[in-house]
Design a protein around this motif. Structure first.
Motif, short mmCIF file in Angstrom:
data_model
loop_
_atom_site.label_atom_id
_atom_site.label_comp_id
_atom_site.label_asym_id
_atom_site.label_seq_id
_atom_site.Cartn_x
_atom_site.Cartn_y
_atom_site.Cartn_z
N THR A 190 13.20 33.05 7.56
CA THR A 190 11.79 33.13 7.97
C THR A 190 11.64 32.38 9.28
O THR A 190 12.59 31.73 9.75
CB THR A 190 10.88 32.51 6.88
N ASN A 191 10.48 32.48 9.90
CA ASN A 191 10.31 31.77 11.17
C ASN A 191 10.17 30.26 10.94
O ASN A 191 9.97 29.79 9.82
CB ASN A 191 9.09 32.33 11.93
N GLY A 192 10.32 29.55 12.02
CA GLY A 192 10.35 28.09 11.93
C GLY A 192 9.13 27.47 11.28
O GLY A 192 9.22 26.41 10.65
N ASN A 193 7.97 28.11 11.41
CA ASN A 193 6.75 27.54 10.86
C ASN A 193 6.74 27.51 9.33
O ASN A 193 6.00 26.74 8.71
CB ASN A 193 5.52 28.34 11.34
N ASN A 194 7.56 28.37 8.72
CA ASN A 194 7.56 28.46 7.26
C ASN A 194 8.76 27.77 6.60
O ASN A 194 8.87 27.76 5.37
CB ASN A 194 7.56 29.94 6.82
N HIS A 247 9.52 24.78 6.11
CA HIS A 247 9.23 23.63 5.25
C HIS A 247 8.84 24.05 3.84
O HIS A 247 8.90 23.25 2.90
CB HIS A 247 8.11 22.78 5.88
N ARG A 248 8.38 25.31 3.67
CA ARG A 248 8.00 25.77 2.33
C ARG A 248 8.91 26.90 1.84
O ARG A 248 8.53 27.71 1.01
CB ARG A 248 6.54 26.24 2.34
#
Length: 432
Positions: free
Chosen positions: A112-116, A118-119
């Motif tokens: 997934t992209n970097g923004n996701n 962490h989850r």
């Protein structure tokens, strides 16, 4: 992570030390030249899969698209030269090529992209990148389709129980300062498994015999039929677990154990039969005993009445079912125990002349001899049946050995073919 570079290779340094950490054979000379002896390790090493996470490069070689496997093989190419730097570069690659002739590479895009990121653990599959999901599915399909069960030399599949025993063997060896040896470990494992196989097979035989011999068998032949079936199933249990019993030591141990068990069950069967027969005879002869105690037969003609009553007991006895293998023997013993009673009644019968008494006594002795002869014939027939079933059991045993040997030869041939393919692949790769 990322691509295959020299740092990745350096992290696989353990591959270059494999032959220092484990031996294929117990003899020192067999492991002296590690790389040349790599085919021995190929027999039981797993396949090699290199999975690259978060792969960002385009798969190209010399400007042309390539597959993941081609990318892997290109990174495993050896440099020419003998300098220390070249040798350090080549060593891990050479070890991977030698020890793992079957190799596969998979790449995975970022899920997934970097923004996701962490989850990531909480994301549903539908939220992941479709290309990553597809790559993961291909990877799983390959693993499920091509992965084979773990084996040890000889092609024997390692179960969880066997793996636990292997781990104990390896750890004990390492703790004592030694180097684990596959050949030695296999022999130790064979000792453990074969001993357990004998015990398991014997327990299965006992379980089956207990179930089938709740009541005494009518004949010794019936008992042998039951024994043969239980022995056959026990042998299958043994063969399913045992391996590397080249000298048939454990198979012979099993046969001795089953023979001893058979004798025990023969005795149990006879005891059950004897008890049943004696109970029947006591019940049927109760009226005769009462008449004897009341001196019913102590009169003229009493002997003929006694004979008729005893014949009636014998007829009714033969009509009783479930008496088992000792039916004739117990009847003979019963009649023998009554001989003195019969002679006493005969001698006291005033209705008979001395000549008639002598003839009756001779007839009684002749009947006794005939009964003994019948019992002897039955015992001879039982012995012949025992020898017959012993021969059949031995033939079945030999057939199992033959089938087991053929399976072992097939496994050995498969291993040898794998070794030859590995050597051929290394030879062709070296020339290239």
């Amino acid at each position: 992570m990322g691509t295959i570079d020299q740092h990745s290779m350096d992290q696989l340094q353990y591959v270059t030390e494999l032959t220092d950490r484990i031996k294929a054979k117990s003899s020192p000379e067999a492991n002296s030249e590690a790389l040349e002896d790599s085919a021995e390790y190929v027999r039981f090493f797993p396949t090699f899969i290199w999975a690259l996470r978060d792969f960002t490069l385009q798969l190209k070689l010399n400007g042309q698209p390539c597959t993941e496997d081609e990318y892997l093989e290109n990174t495993l190419k050896l440099k020419k030269g003998n300098s220390q730097k070249v040798q350090l570069f080549n060593l891990p690659r050479e070890c991977i090529r030698l020890f793992f002739p079957s190799r596969k590479c998979f790449i995975f895009k970022q899920p997934t992209n970097g923004n996701n990121l962490h989850r990531l653990e909480d994301m549903k599959e539908s939220e992941l990148e479709s290309e990553f999901v597809q790559q993961a599915l291909q990877f799983c399909r390959h693993v499920y389709k091509t992965s084979k069960p773990k084996t040890i030399p000889g092609g024997h599949i390692v179960t969880g129980r066997m793996l636990a025993n292997l781990v104990e063997t390896y750890v004990d060896t390492i703790r004592s300062g030694g180097v684990p040896c596959m050949e030695t470990a296999k022999l130790a494992l064979a000792q453990i498994e074969n001993s357990a196989a004998v015990m398991e097979a014997t327990m299965r035989y006992t379980e089956l015999m207990e179930q089938k011999l709740e009541q005494p068998t009518d004949t010794f032949h019936d008992l042998l039929v039951i024994h043969a079936k239980c022995e056959d199933e026990a042998l299958q249990v043994f063969m399913a677990r045992a391996f590397k019993d080249d000298k048939q030591r454990f198979q012979a141990e099993l046969r001795r154990a089953l023979d001893q068990k058979k004798e025990v069950y023969c005795q149990k069967n006879q005891l059950k039969s004897s008890k049943r027969c004696k109970d029947v005879l006591v019940q049927l002869s109760r009226e005769v005993e009462e008449r004897k105690n009341k001196a019913f037969y102590s009169r003229p003609g009493g002997y003929h009445d006694y004979l008729n009553d005893m014949k009636t007991v014998a007829v009714r006895y033969h009509q009783e079912s479930g008496k088992g293998v000792m039916a004739d023997t117990e009847l003979q013993e019963f009649c023998k125990n009554k001989e003195d009673v019969g002679r006493a009644i005969l001698q006291s019968d005033e209705a008979l002349t001395e000549k008639e008494k002598e003839a009756a006594d001779a007839k009684a002795r002749a009947e006794e001899a005939e009964r003994k002869n019948e019992i002897q014939q039955l015992q001879t027939a039982d012995l012949e049946q025992a020898l017959k079933y012993q021969k059949q059991s031995y033939e079945a045993y030999i057939q199992y050995l033959k089938e087991n040997l053929e399976k072992d030869q097939e496994k050995l041939l498969e291993e040898q073919n794998k070794m030859l393919e590995s050597k051929l692949q290394v030879t062709v790769s070296g020339k290239a």
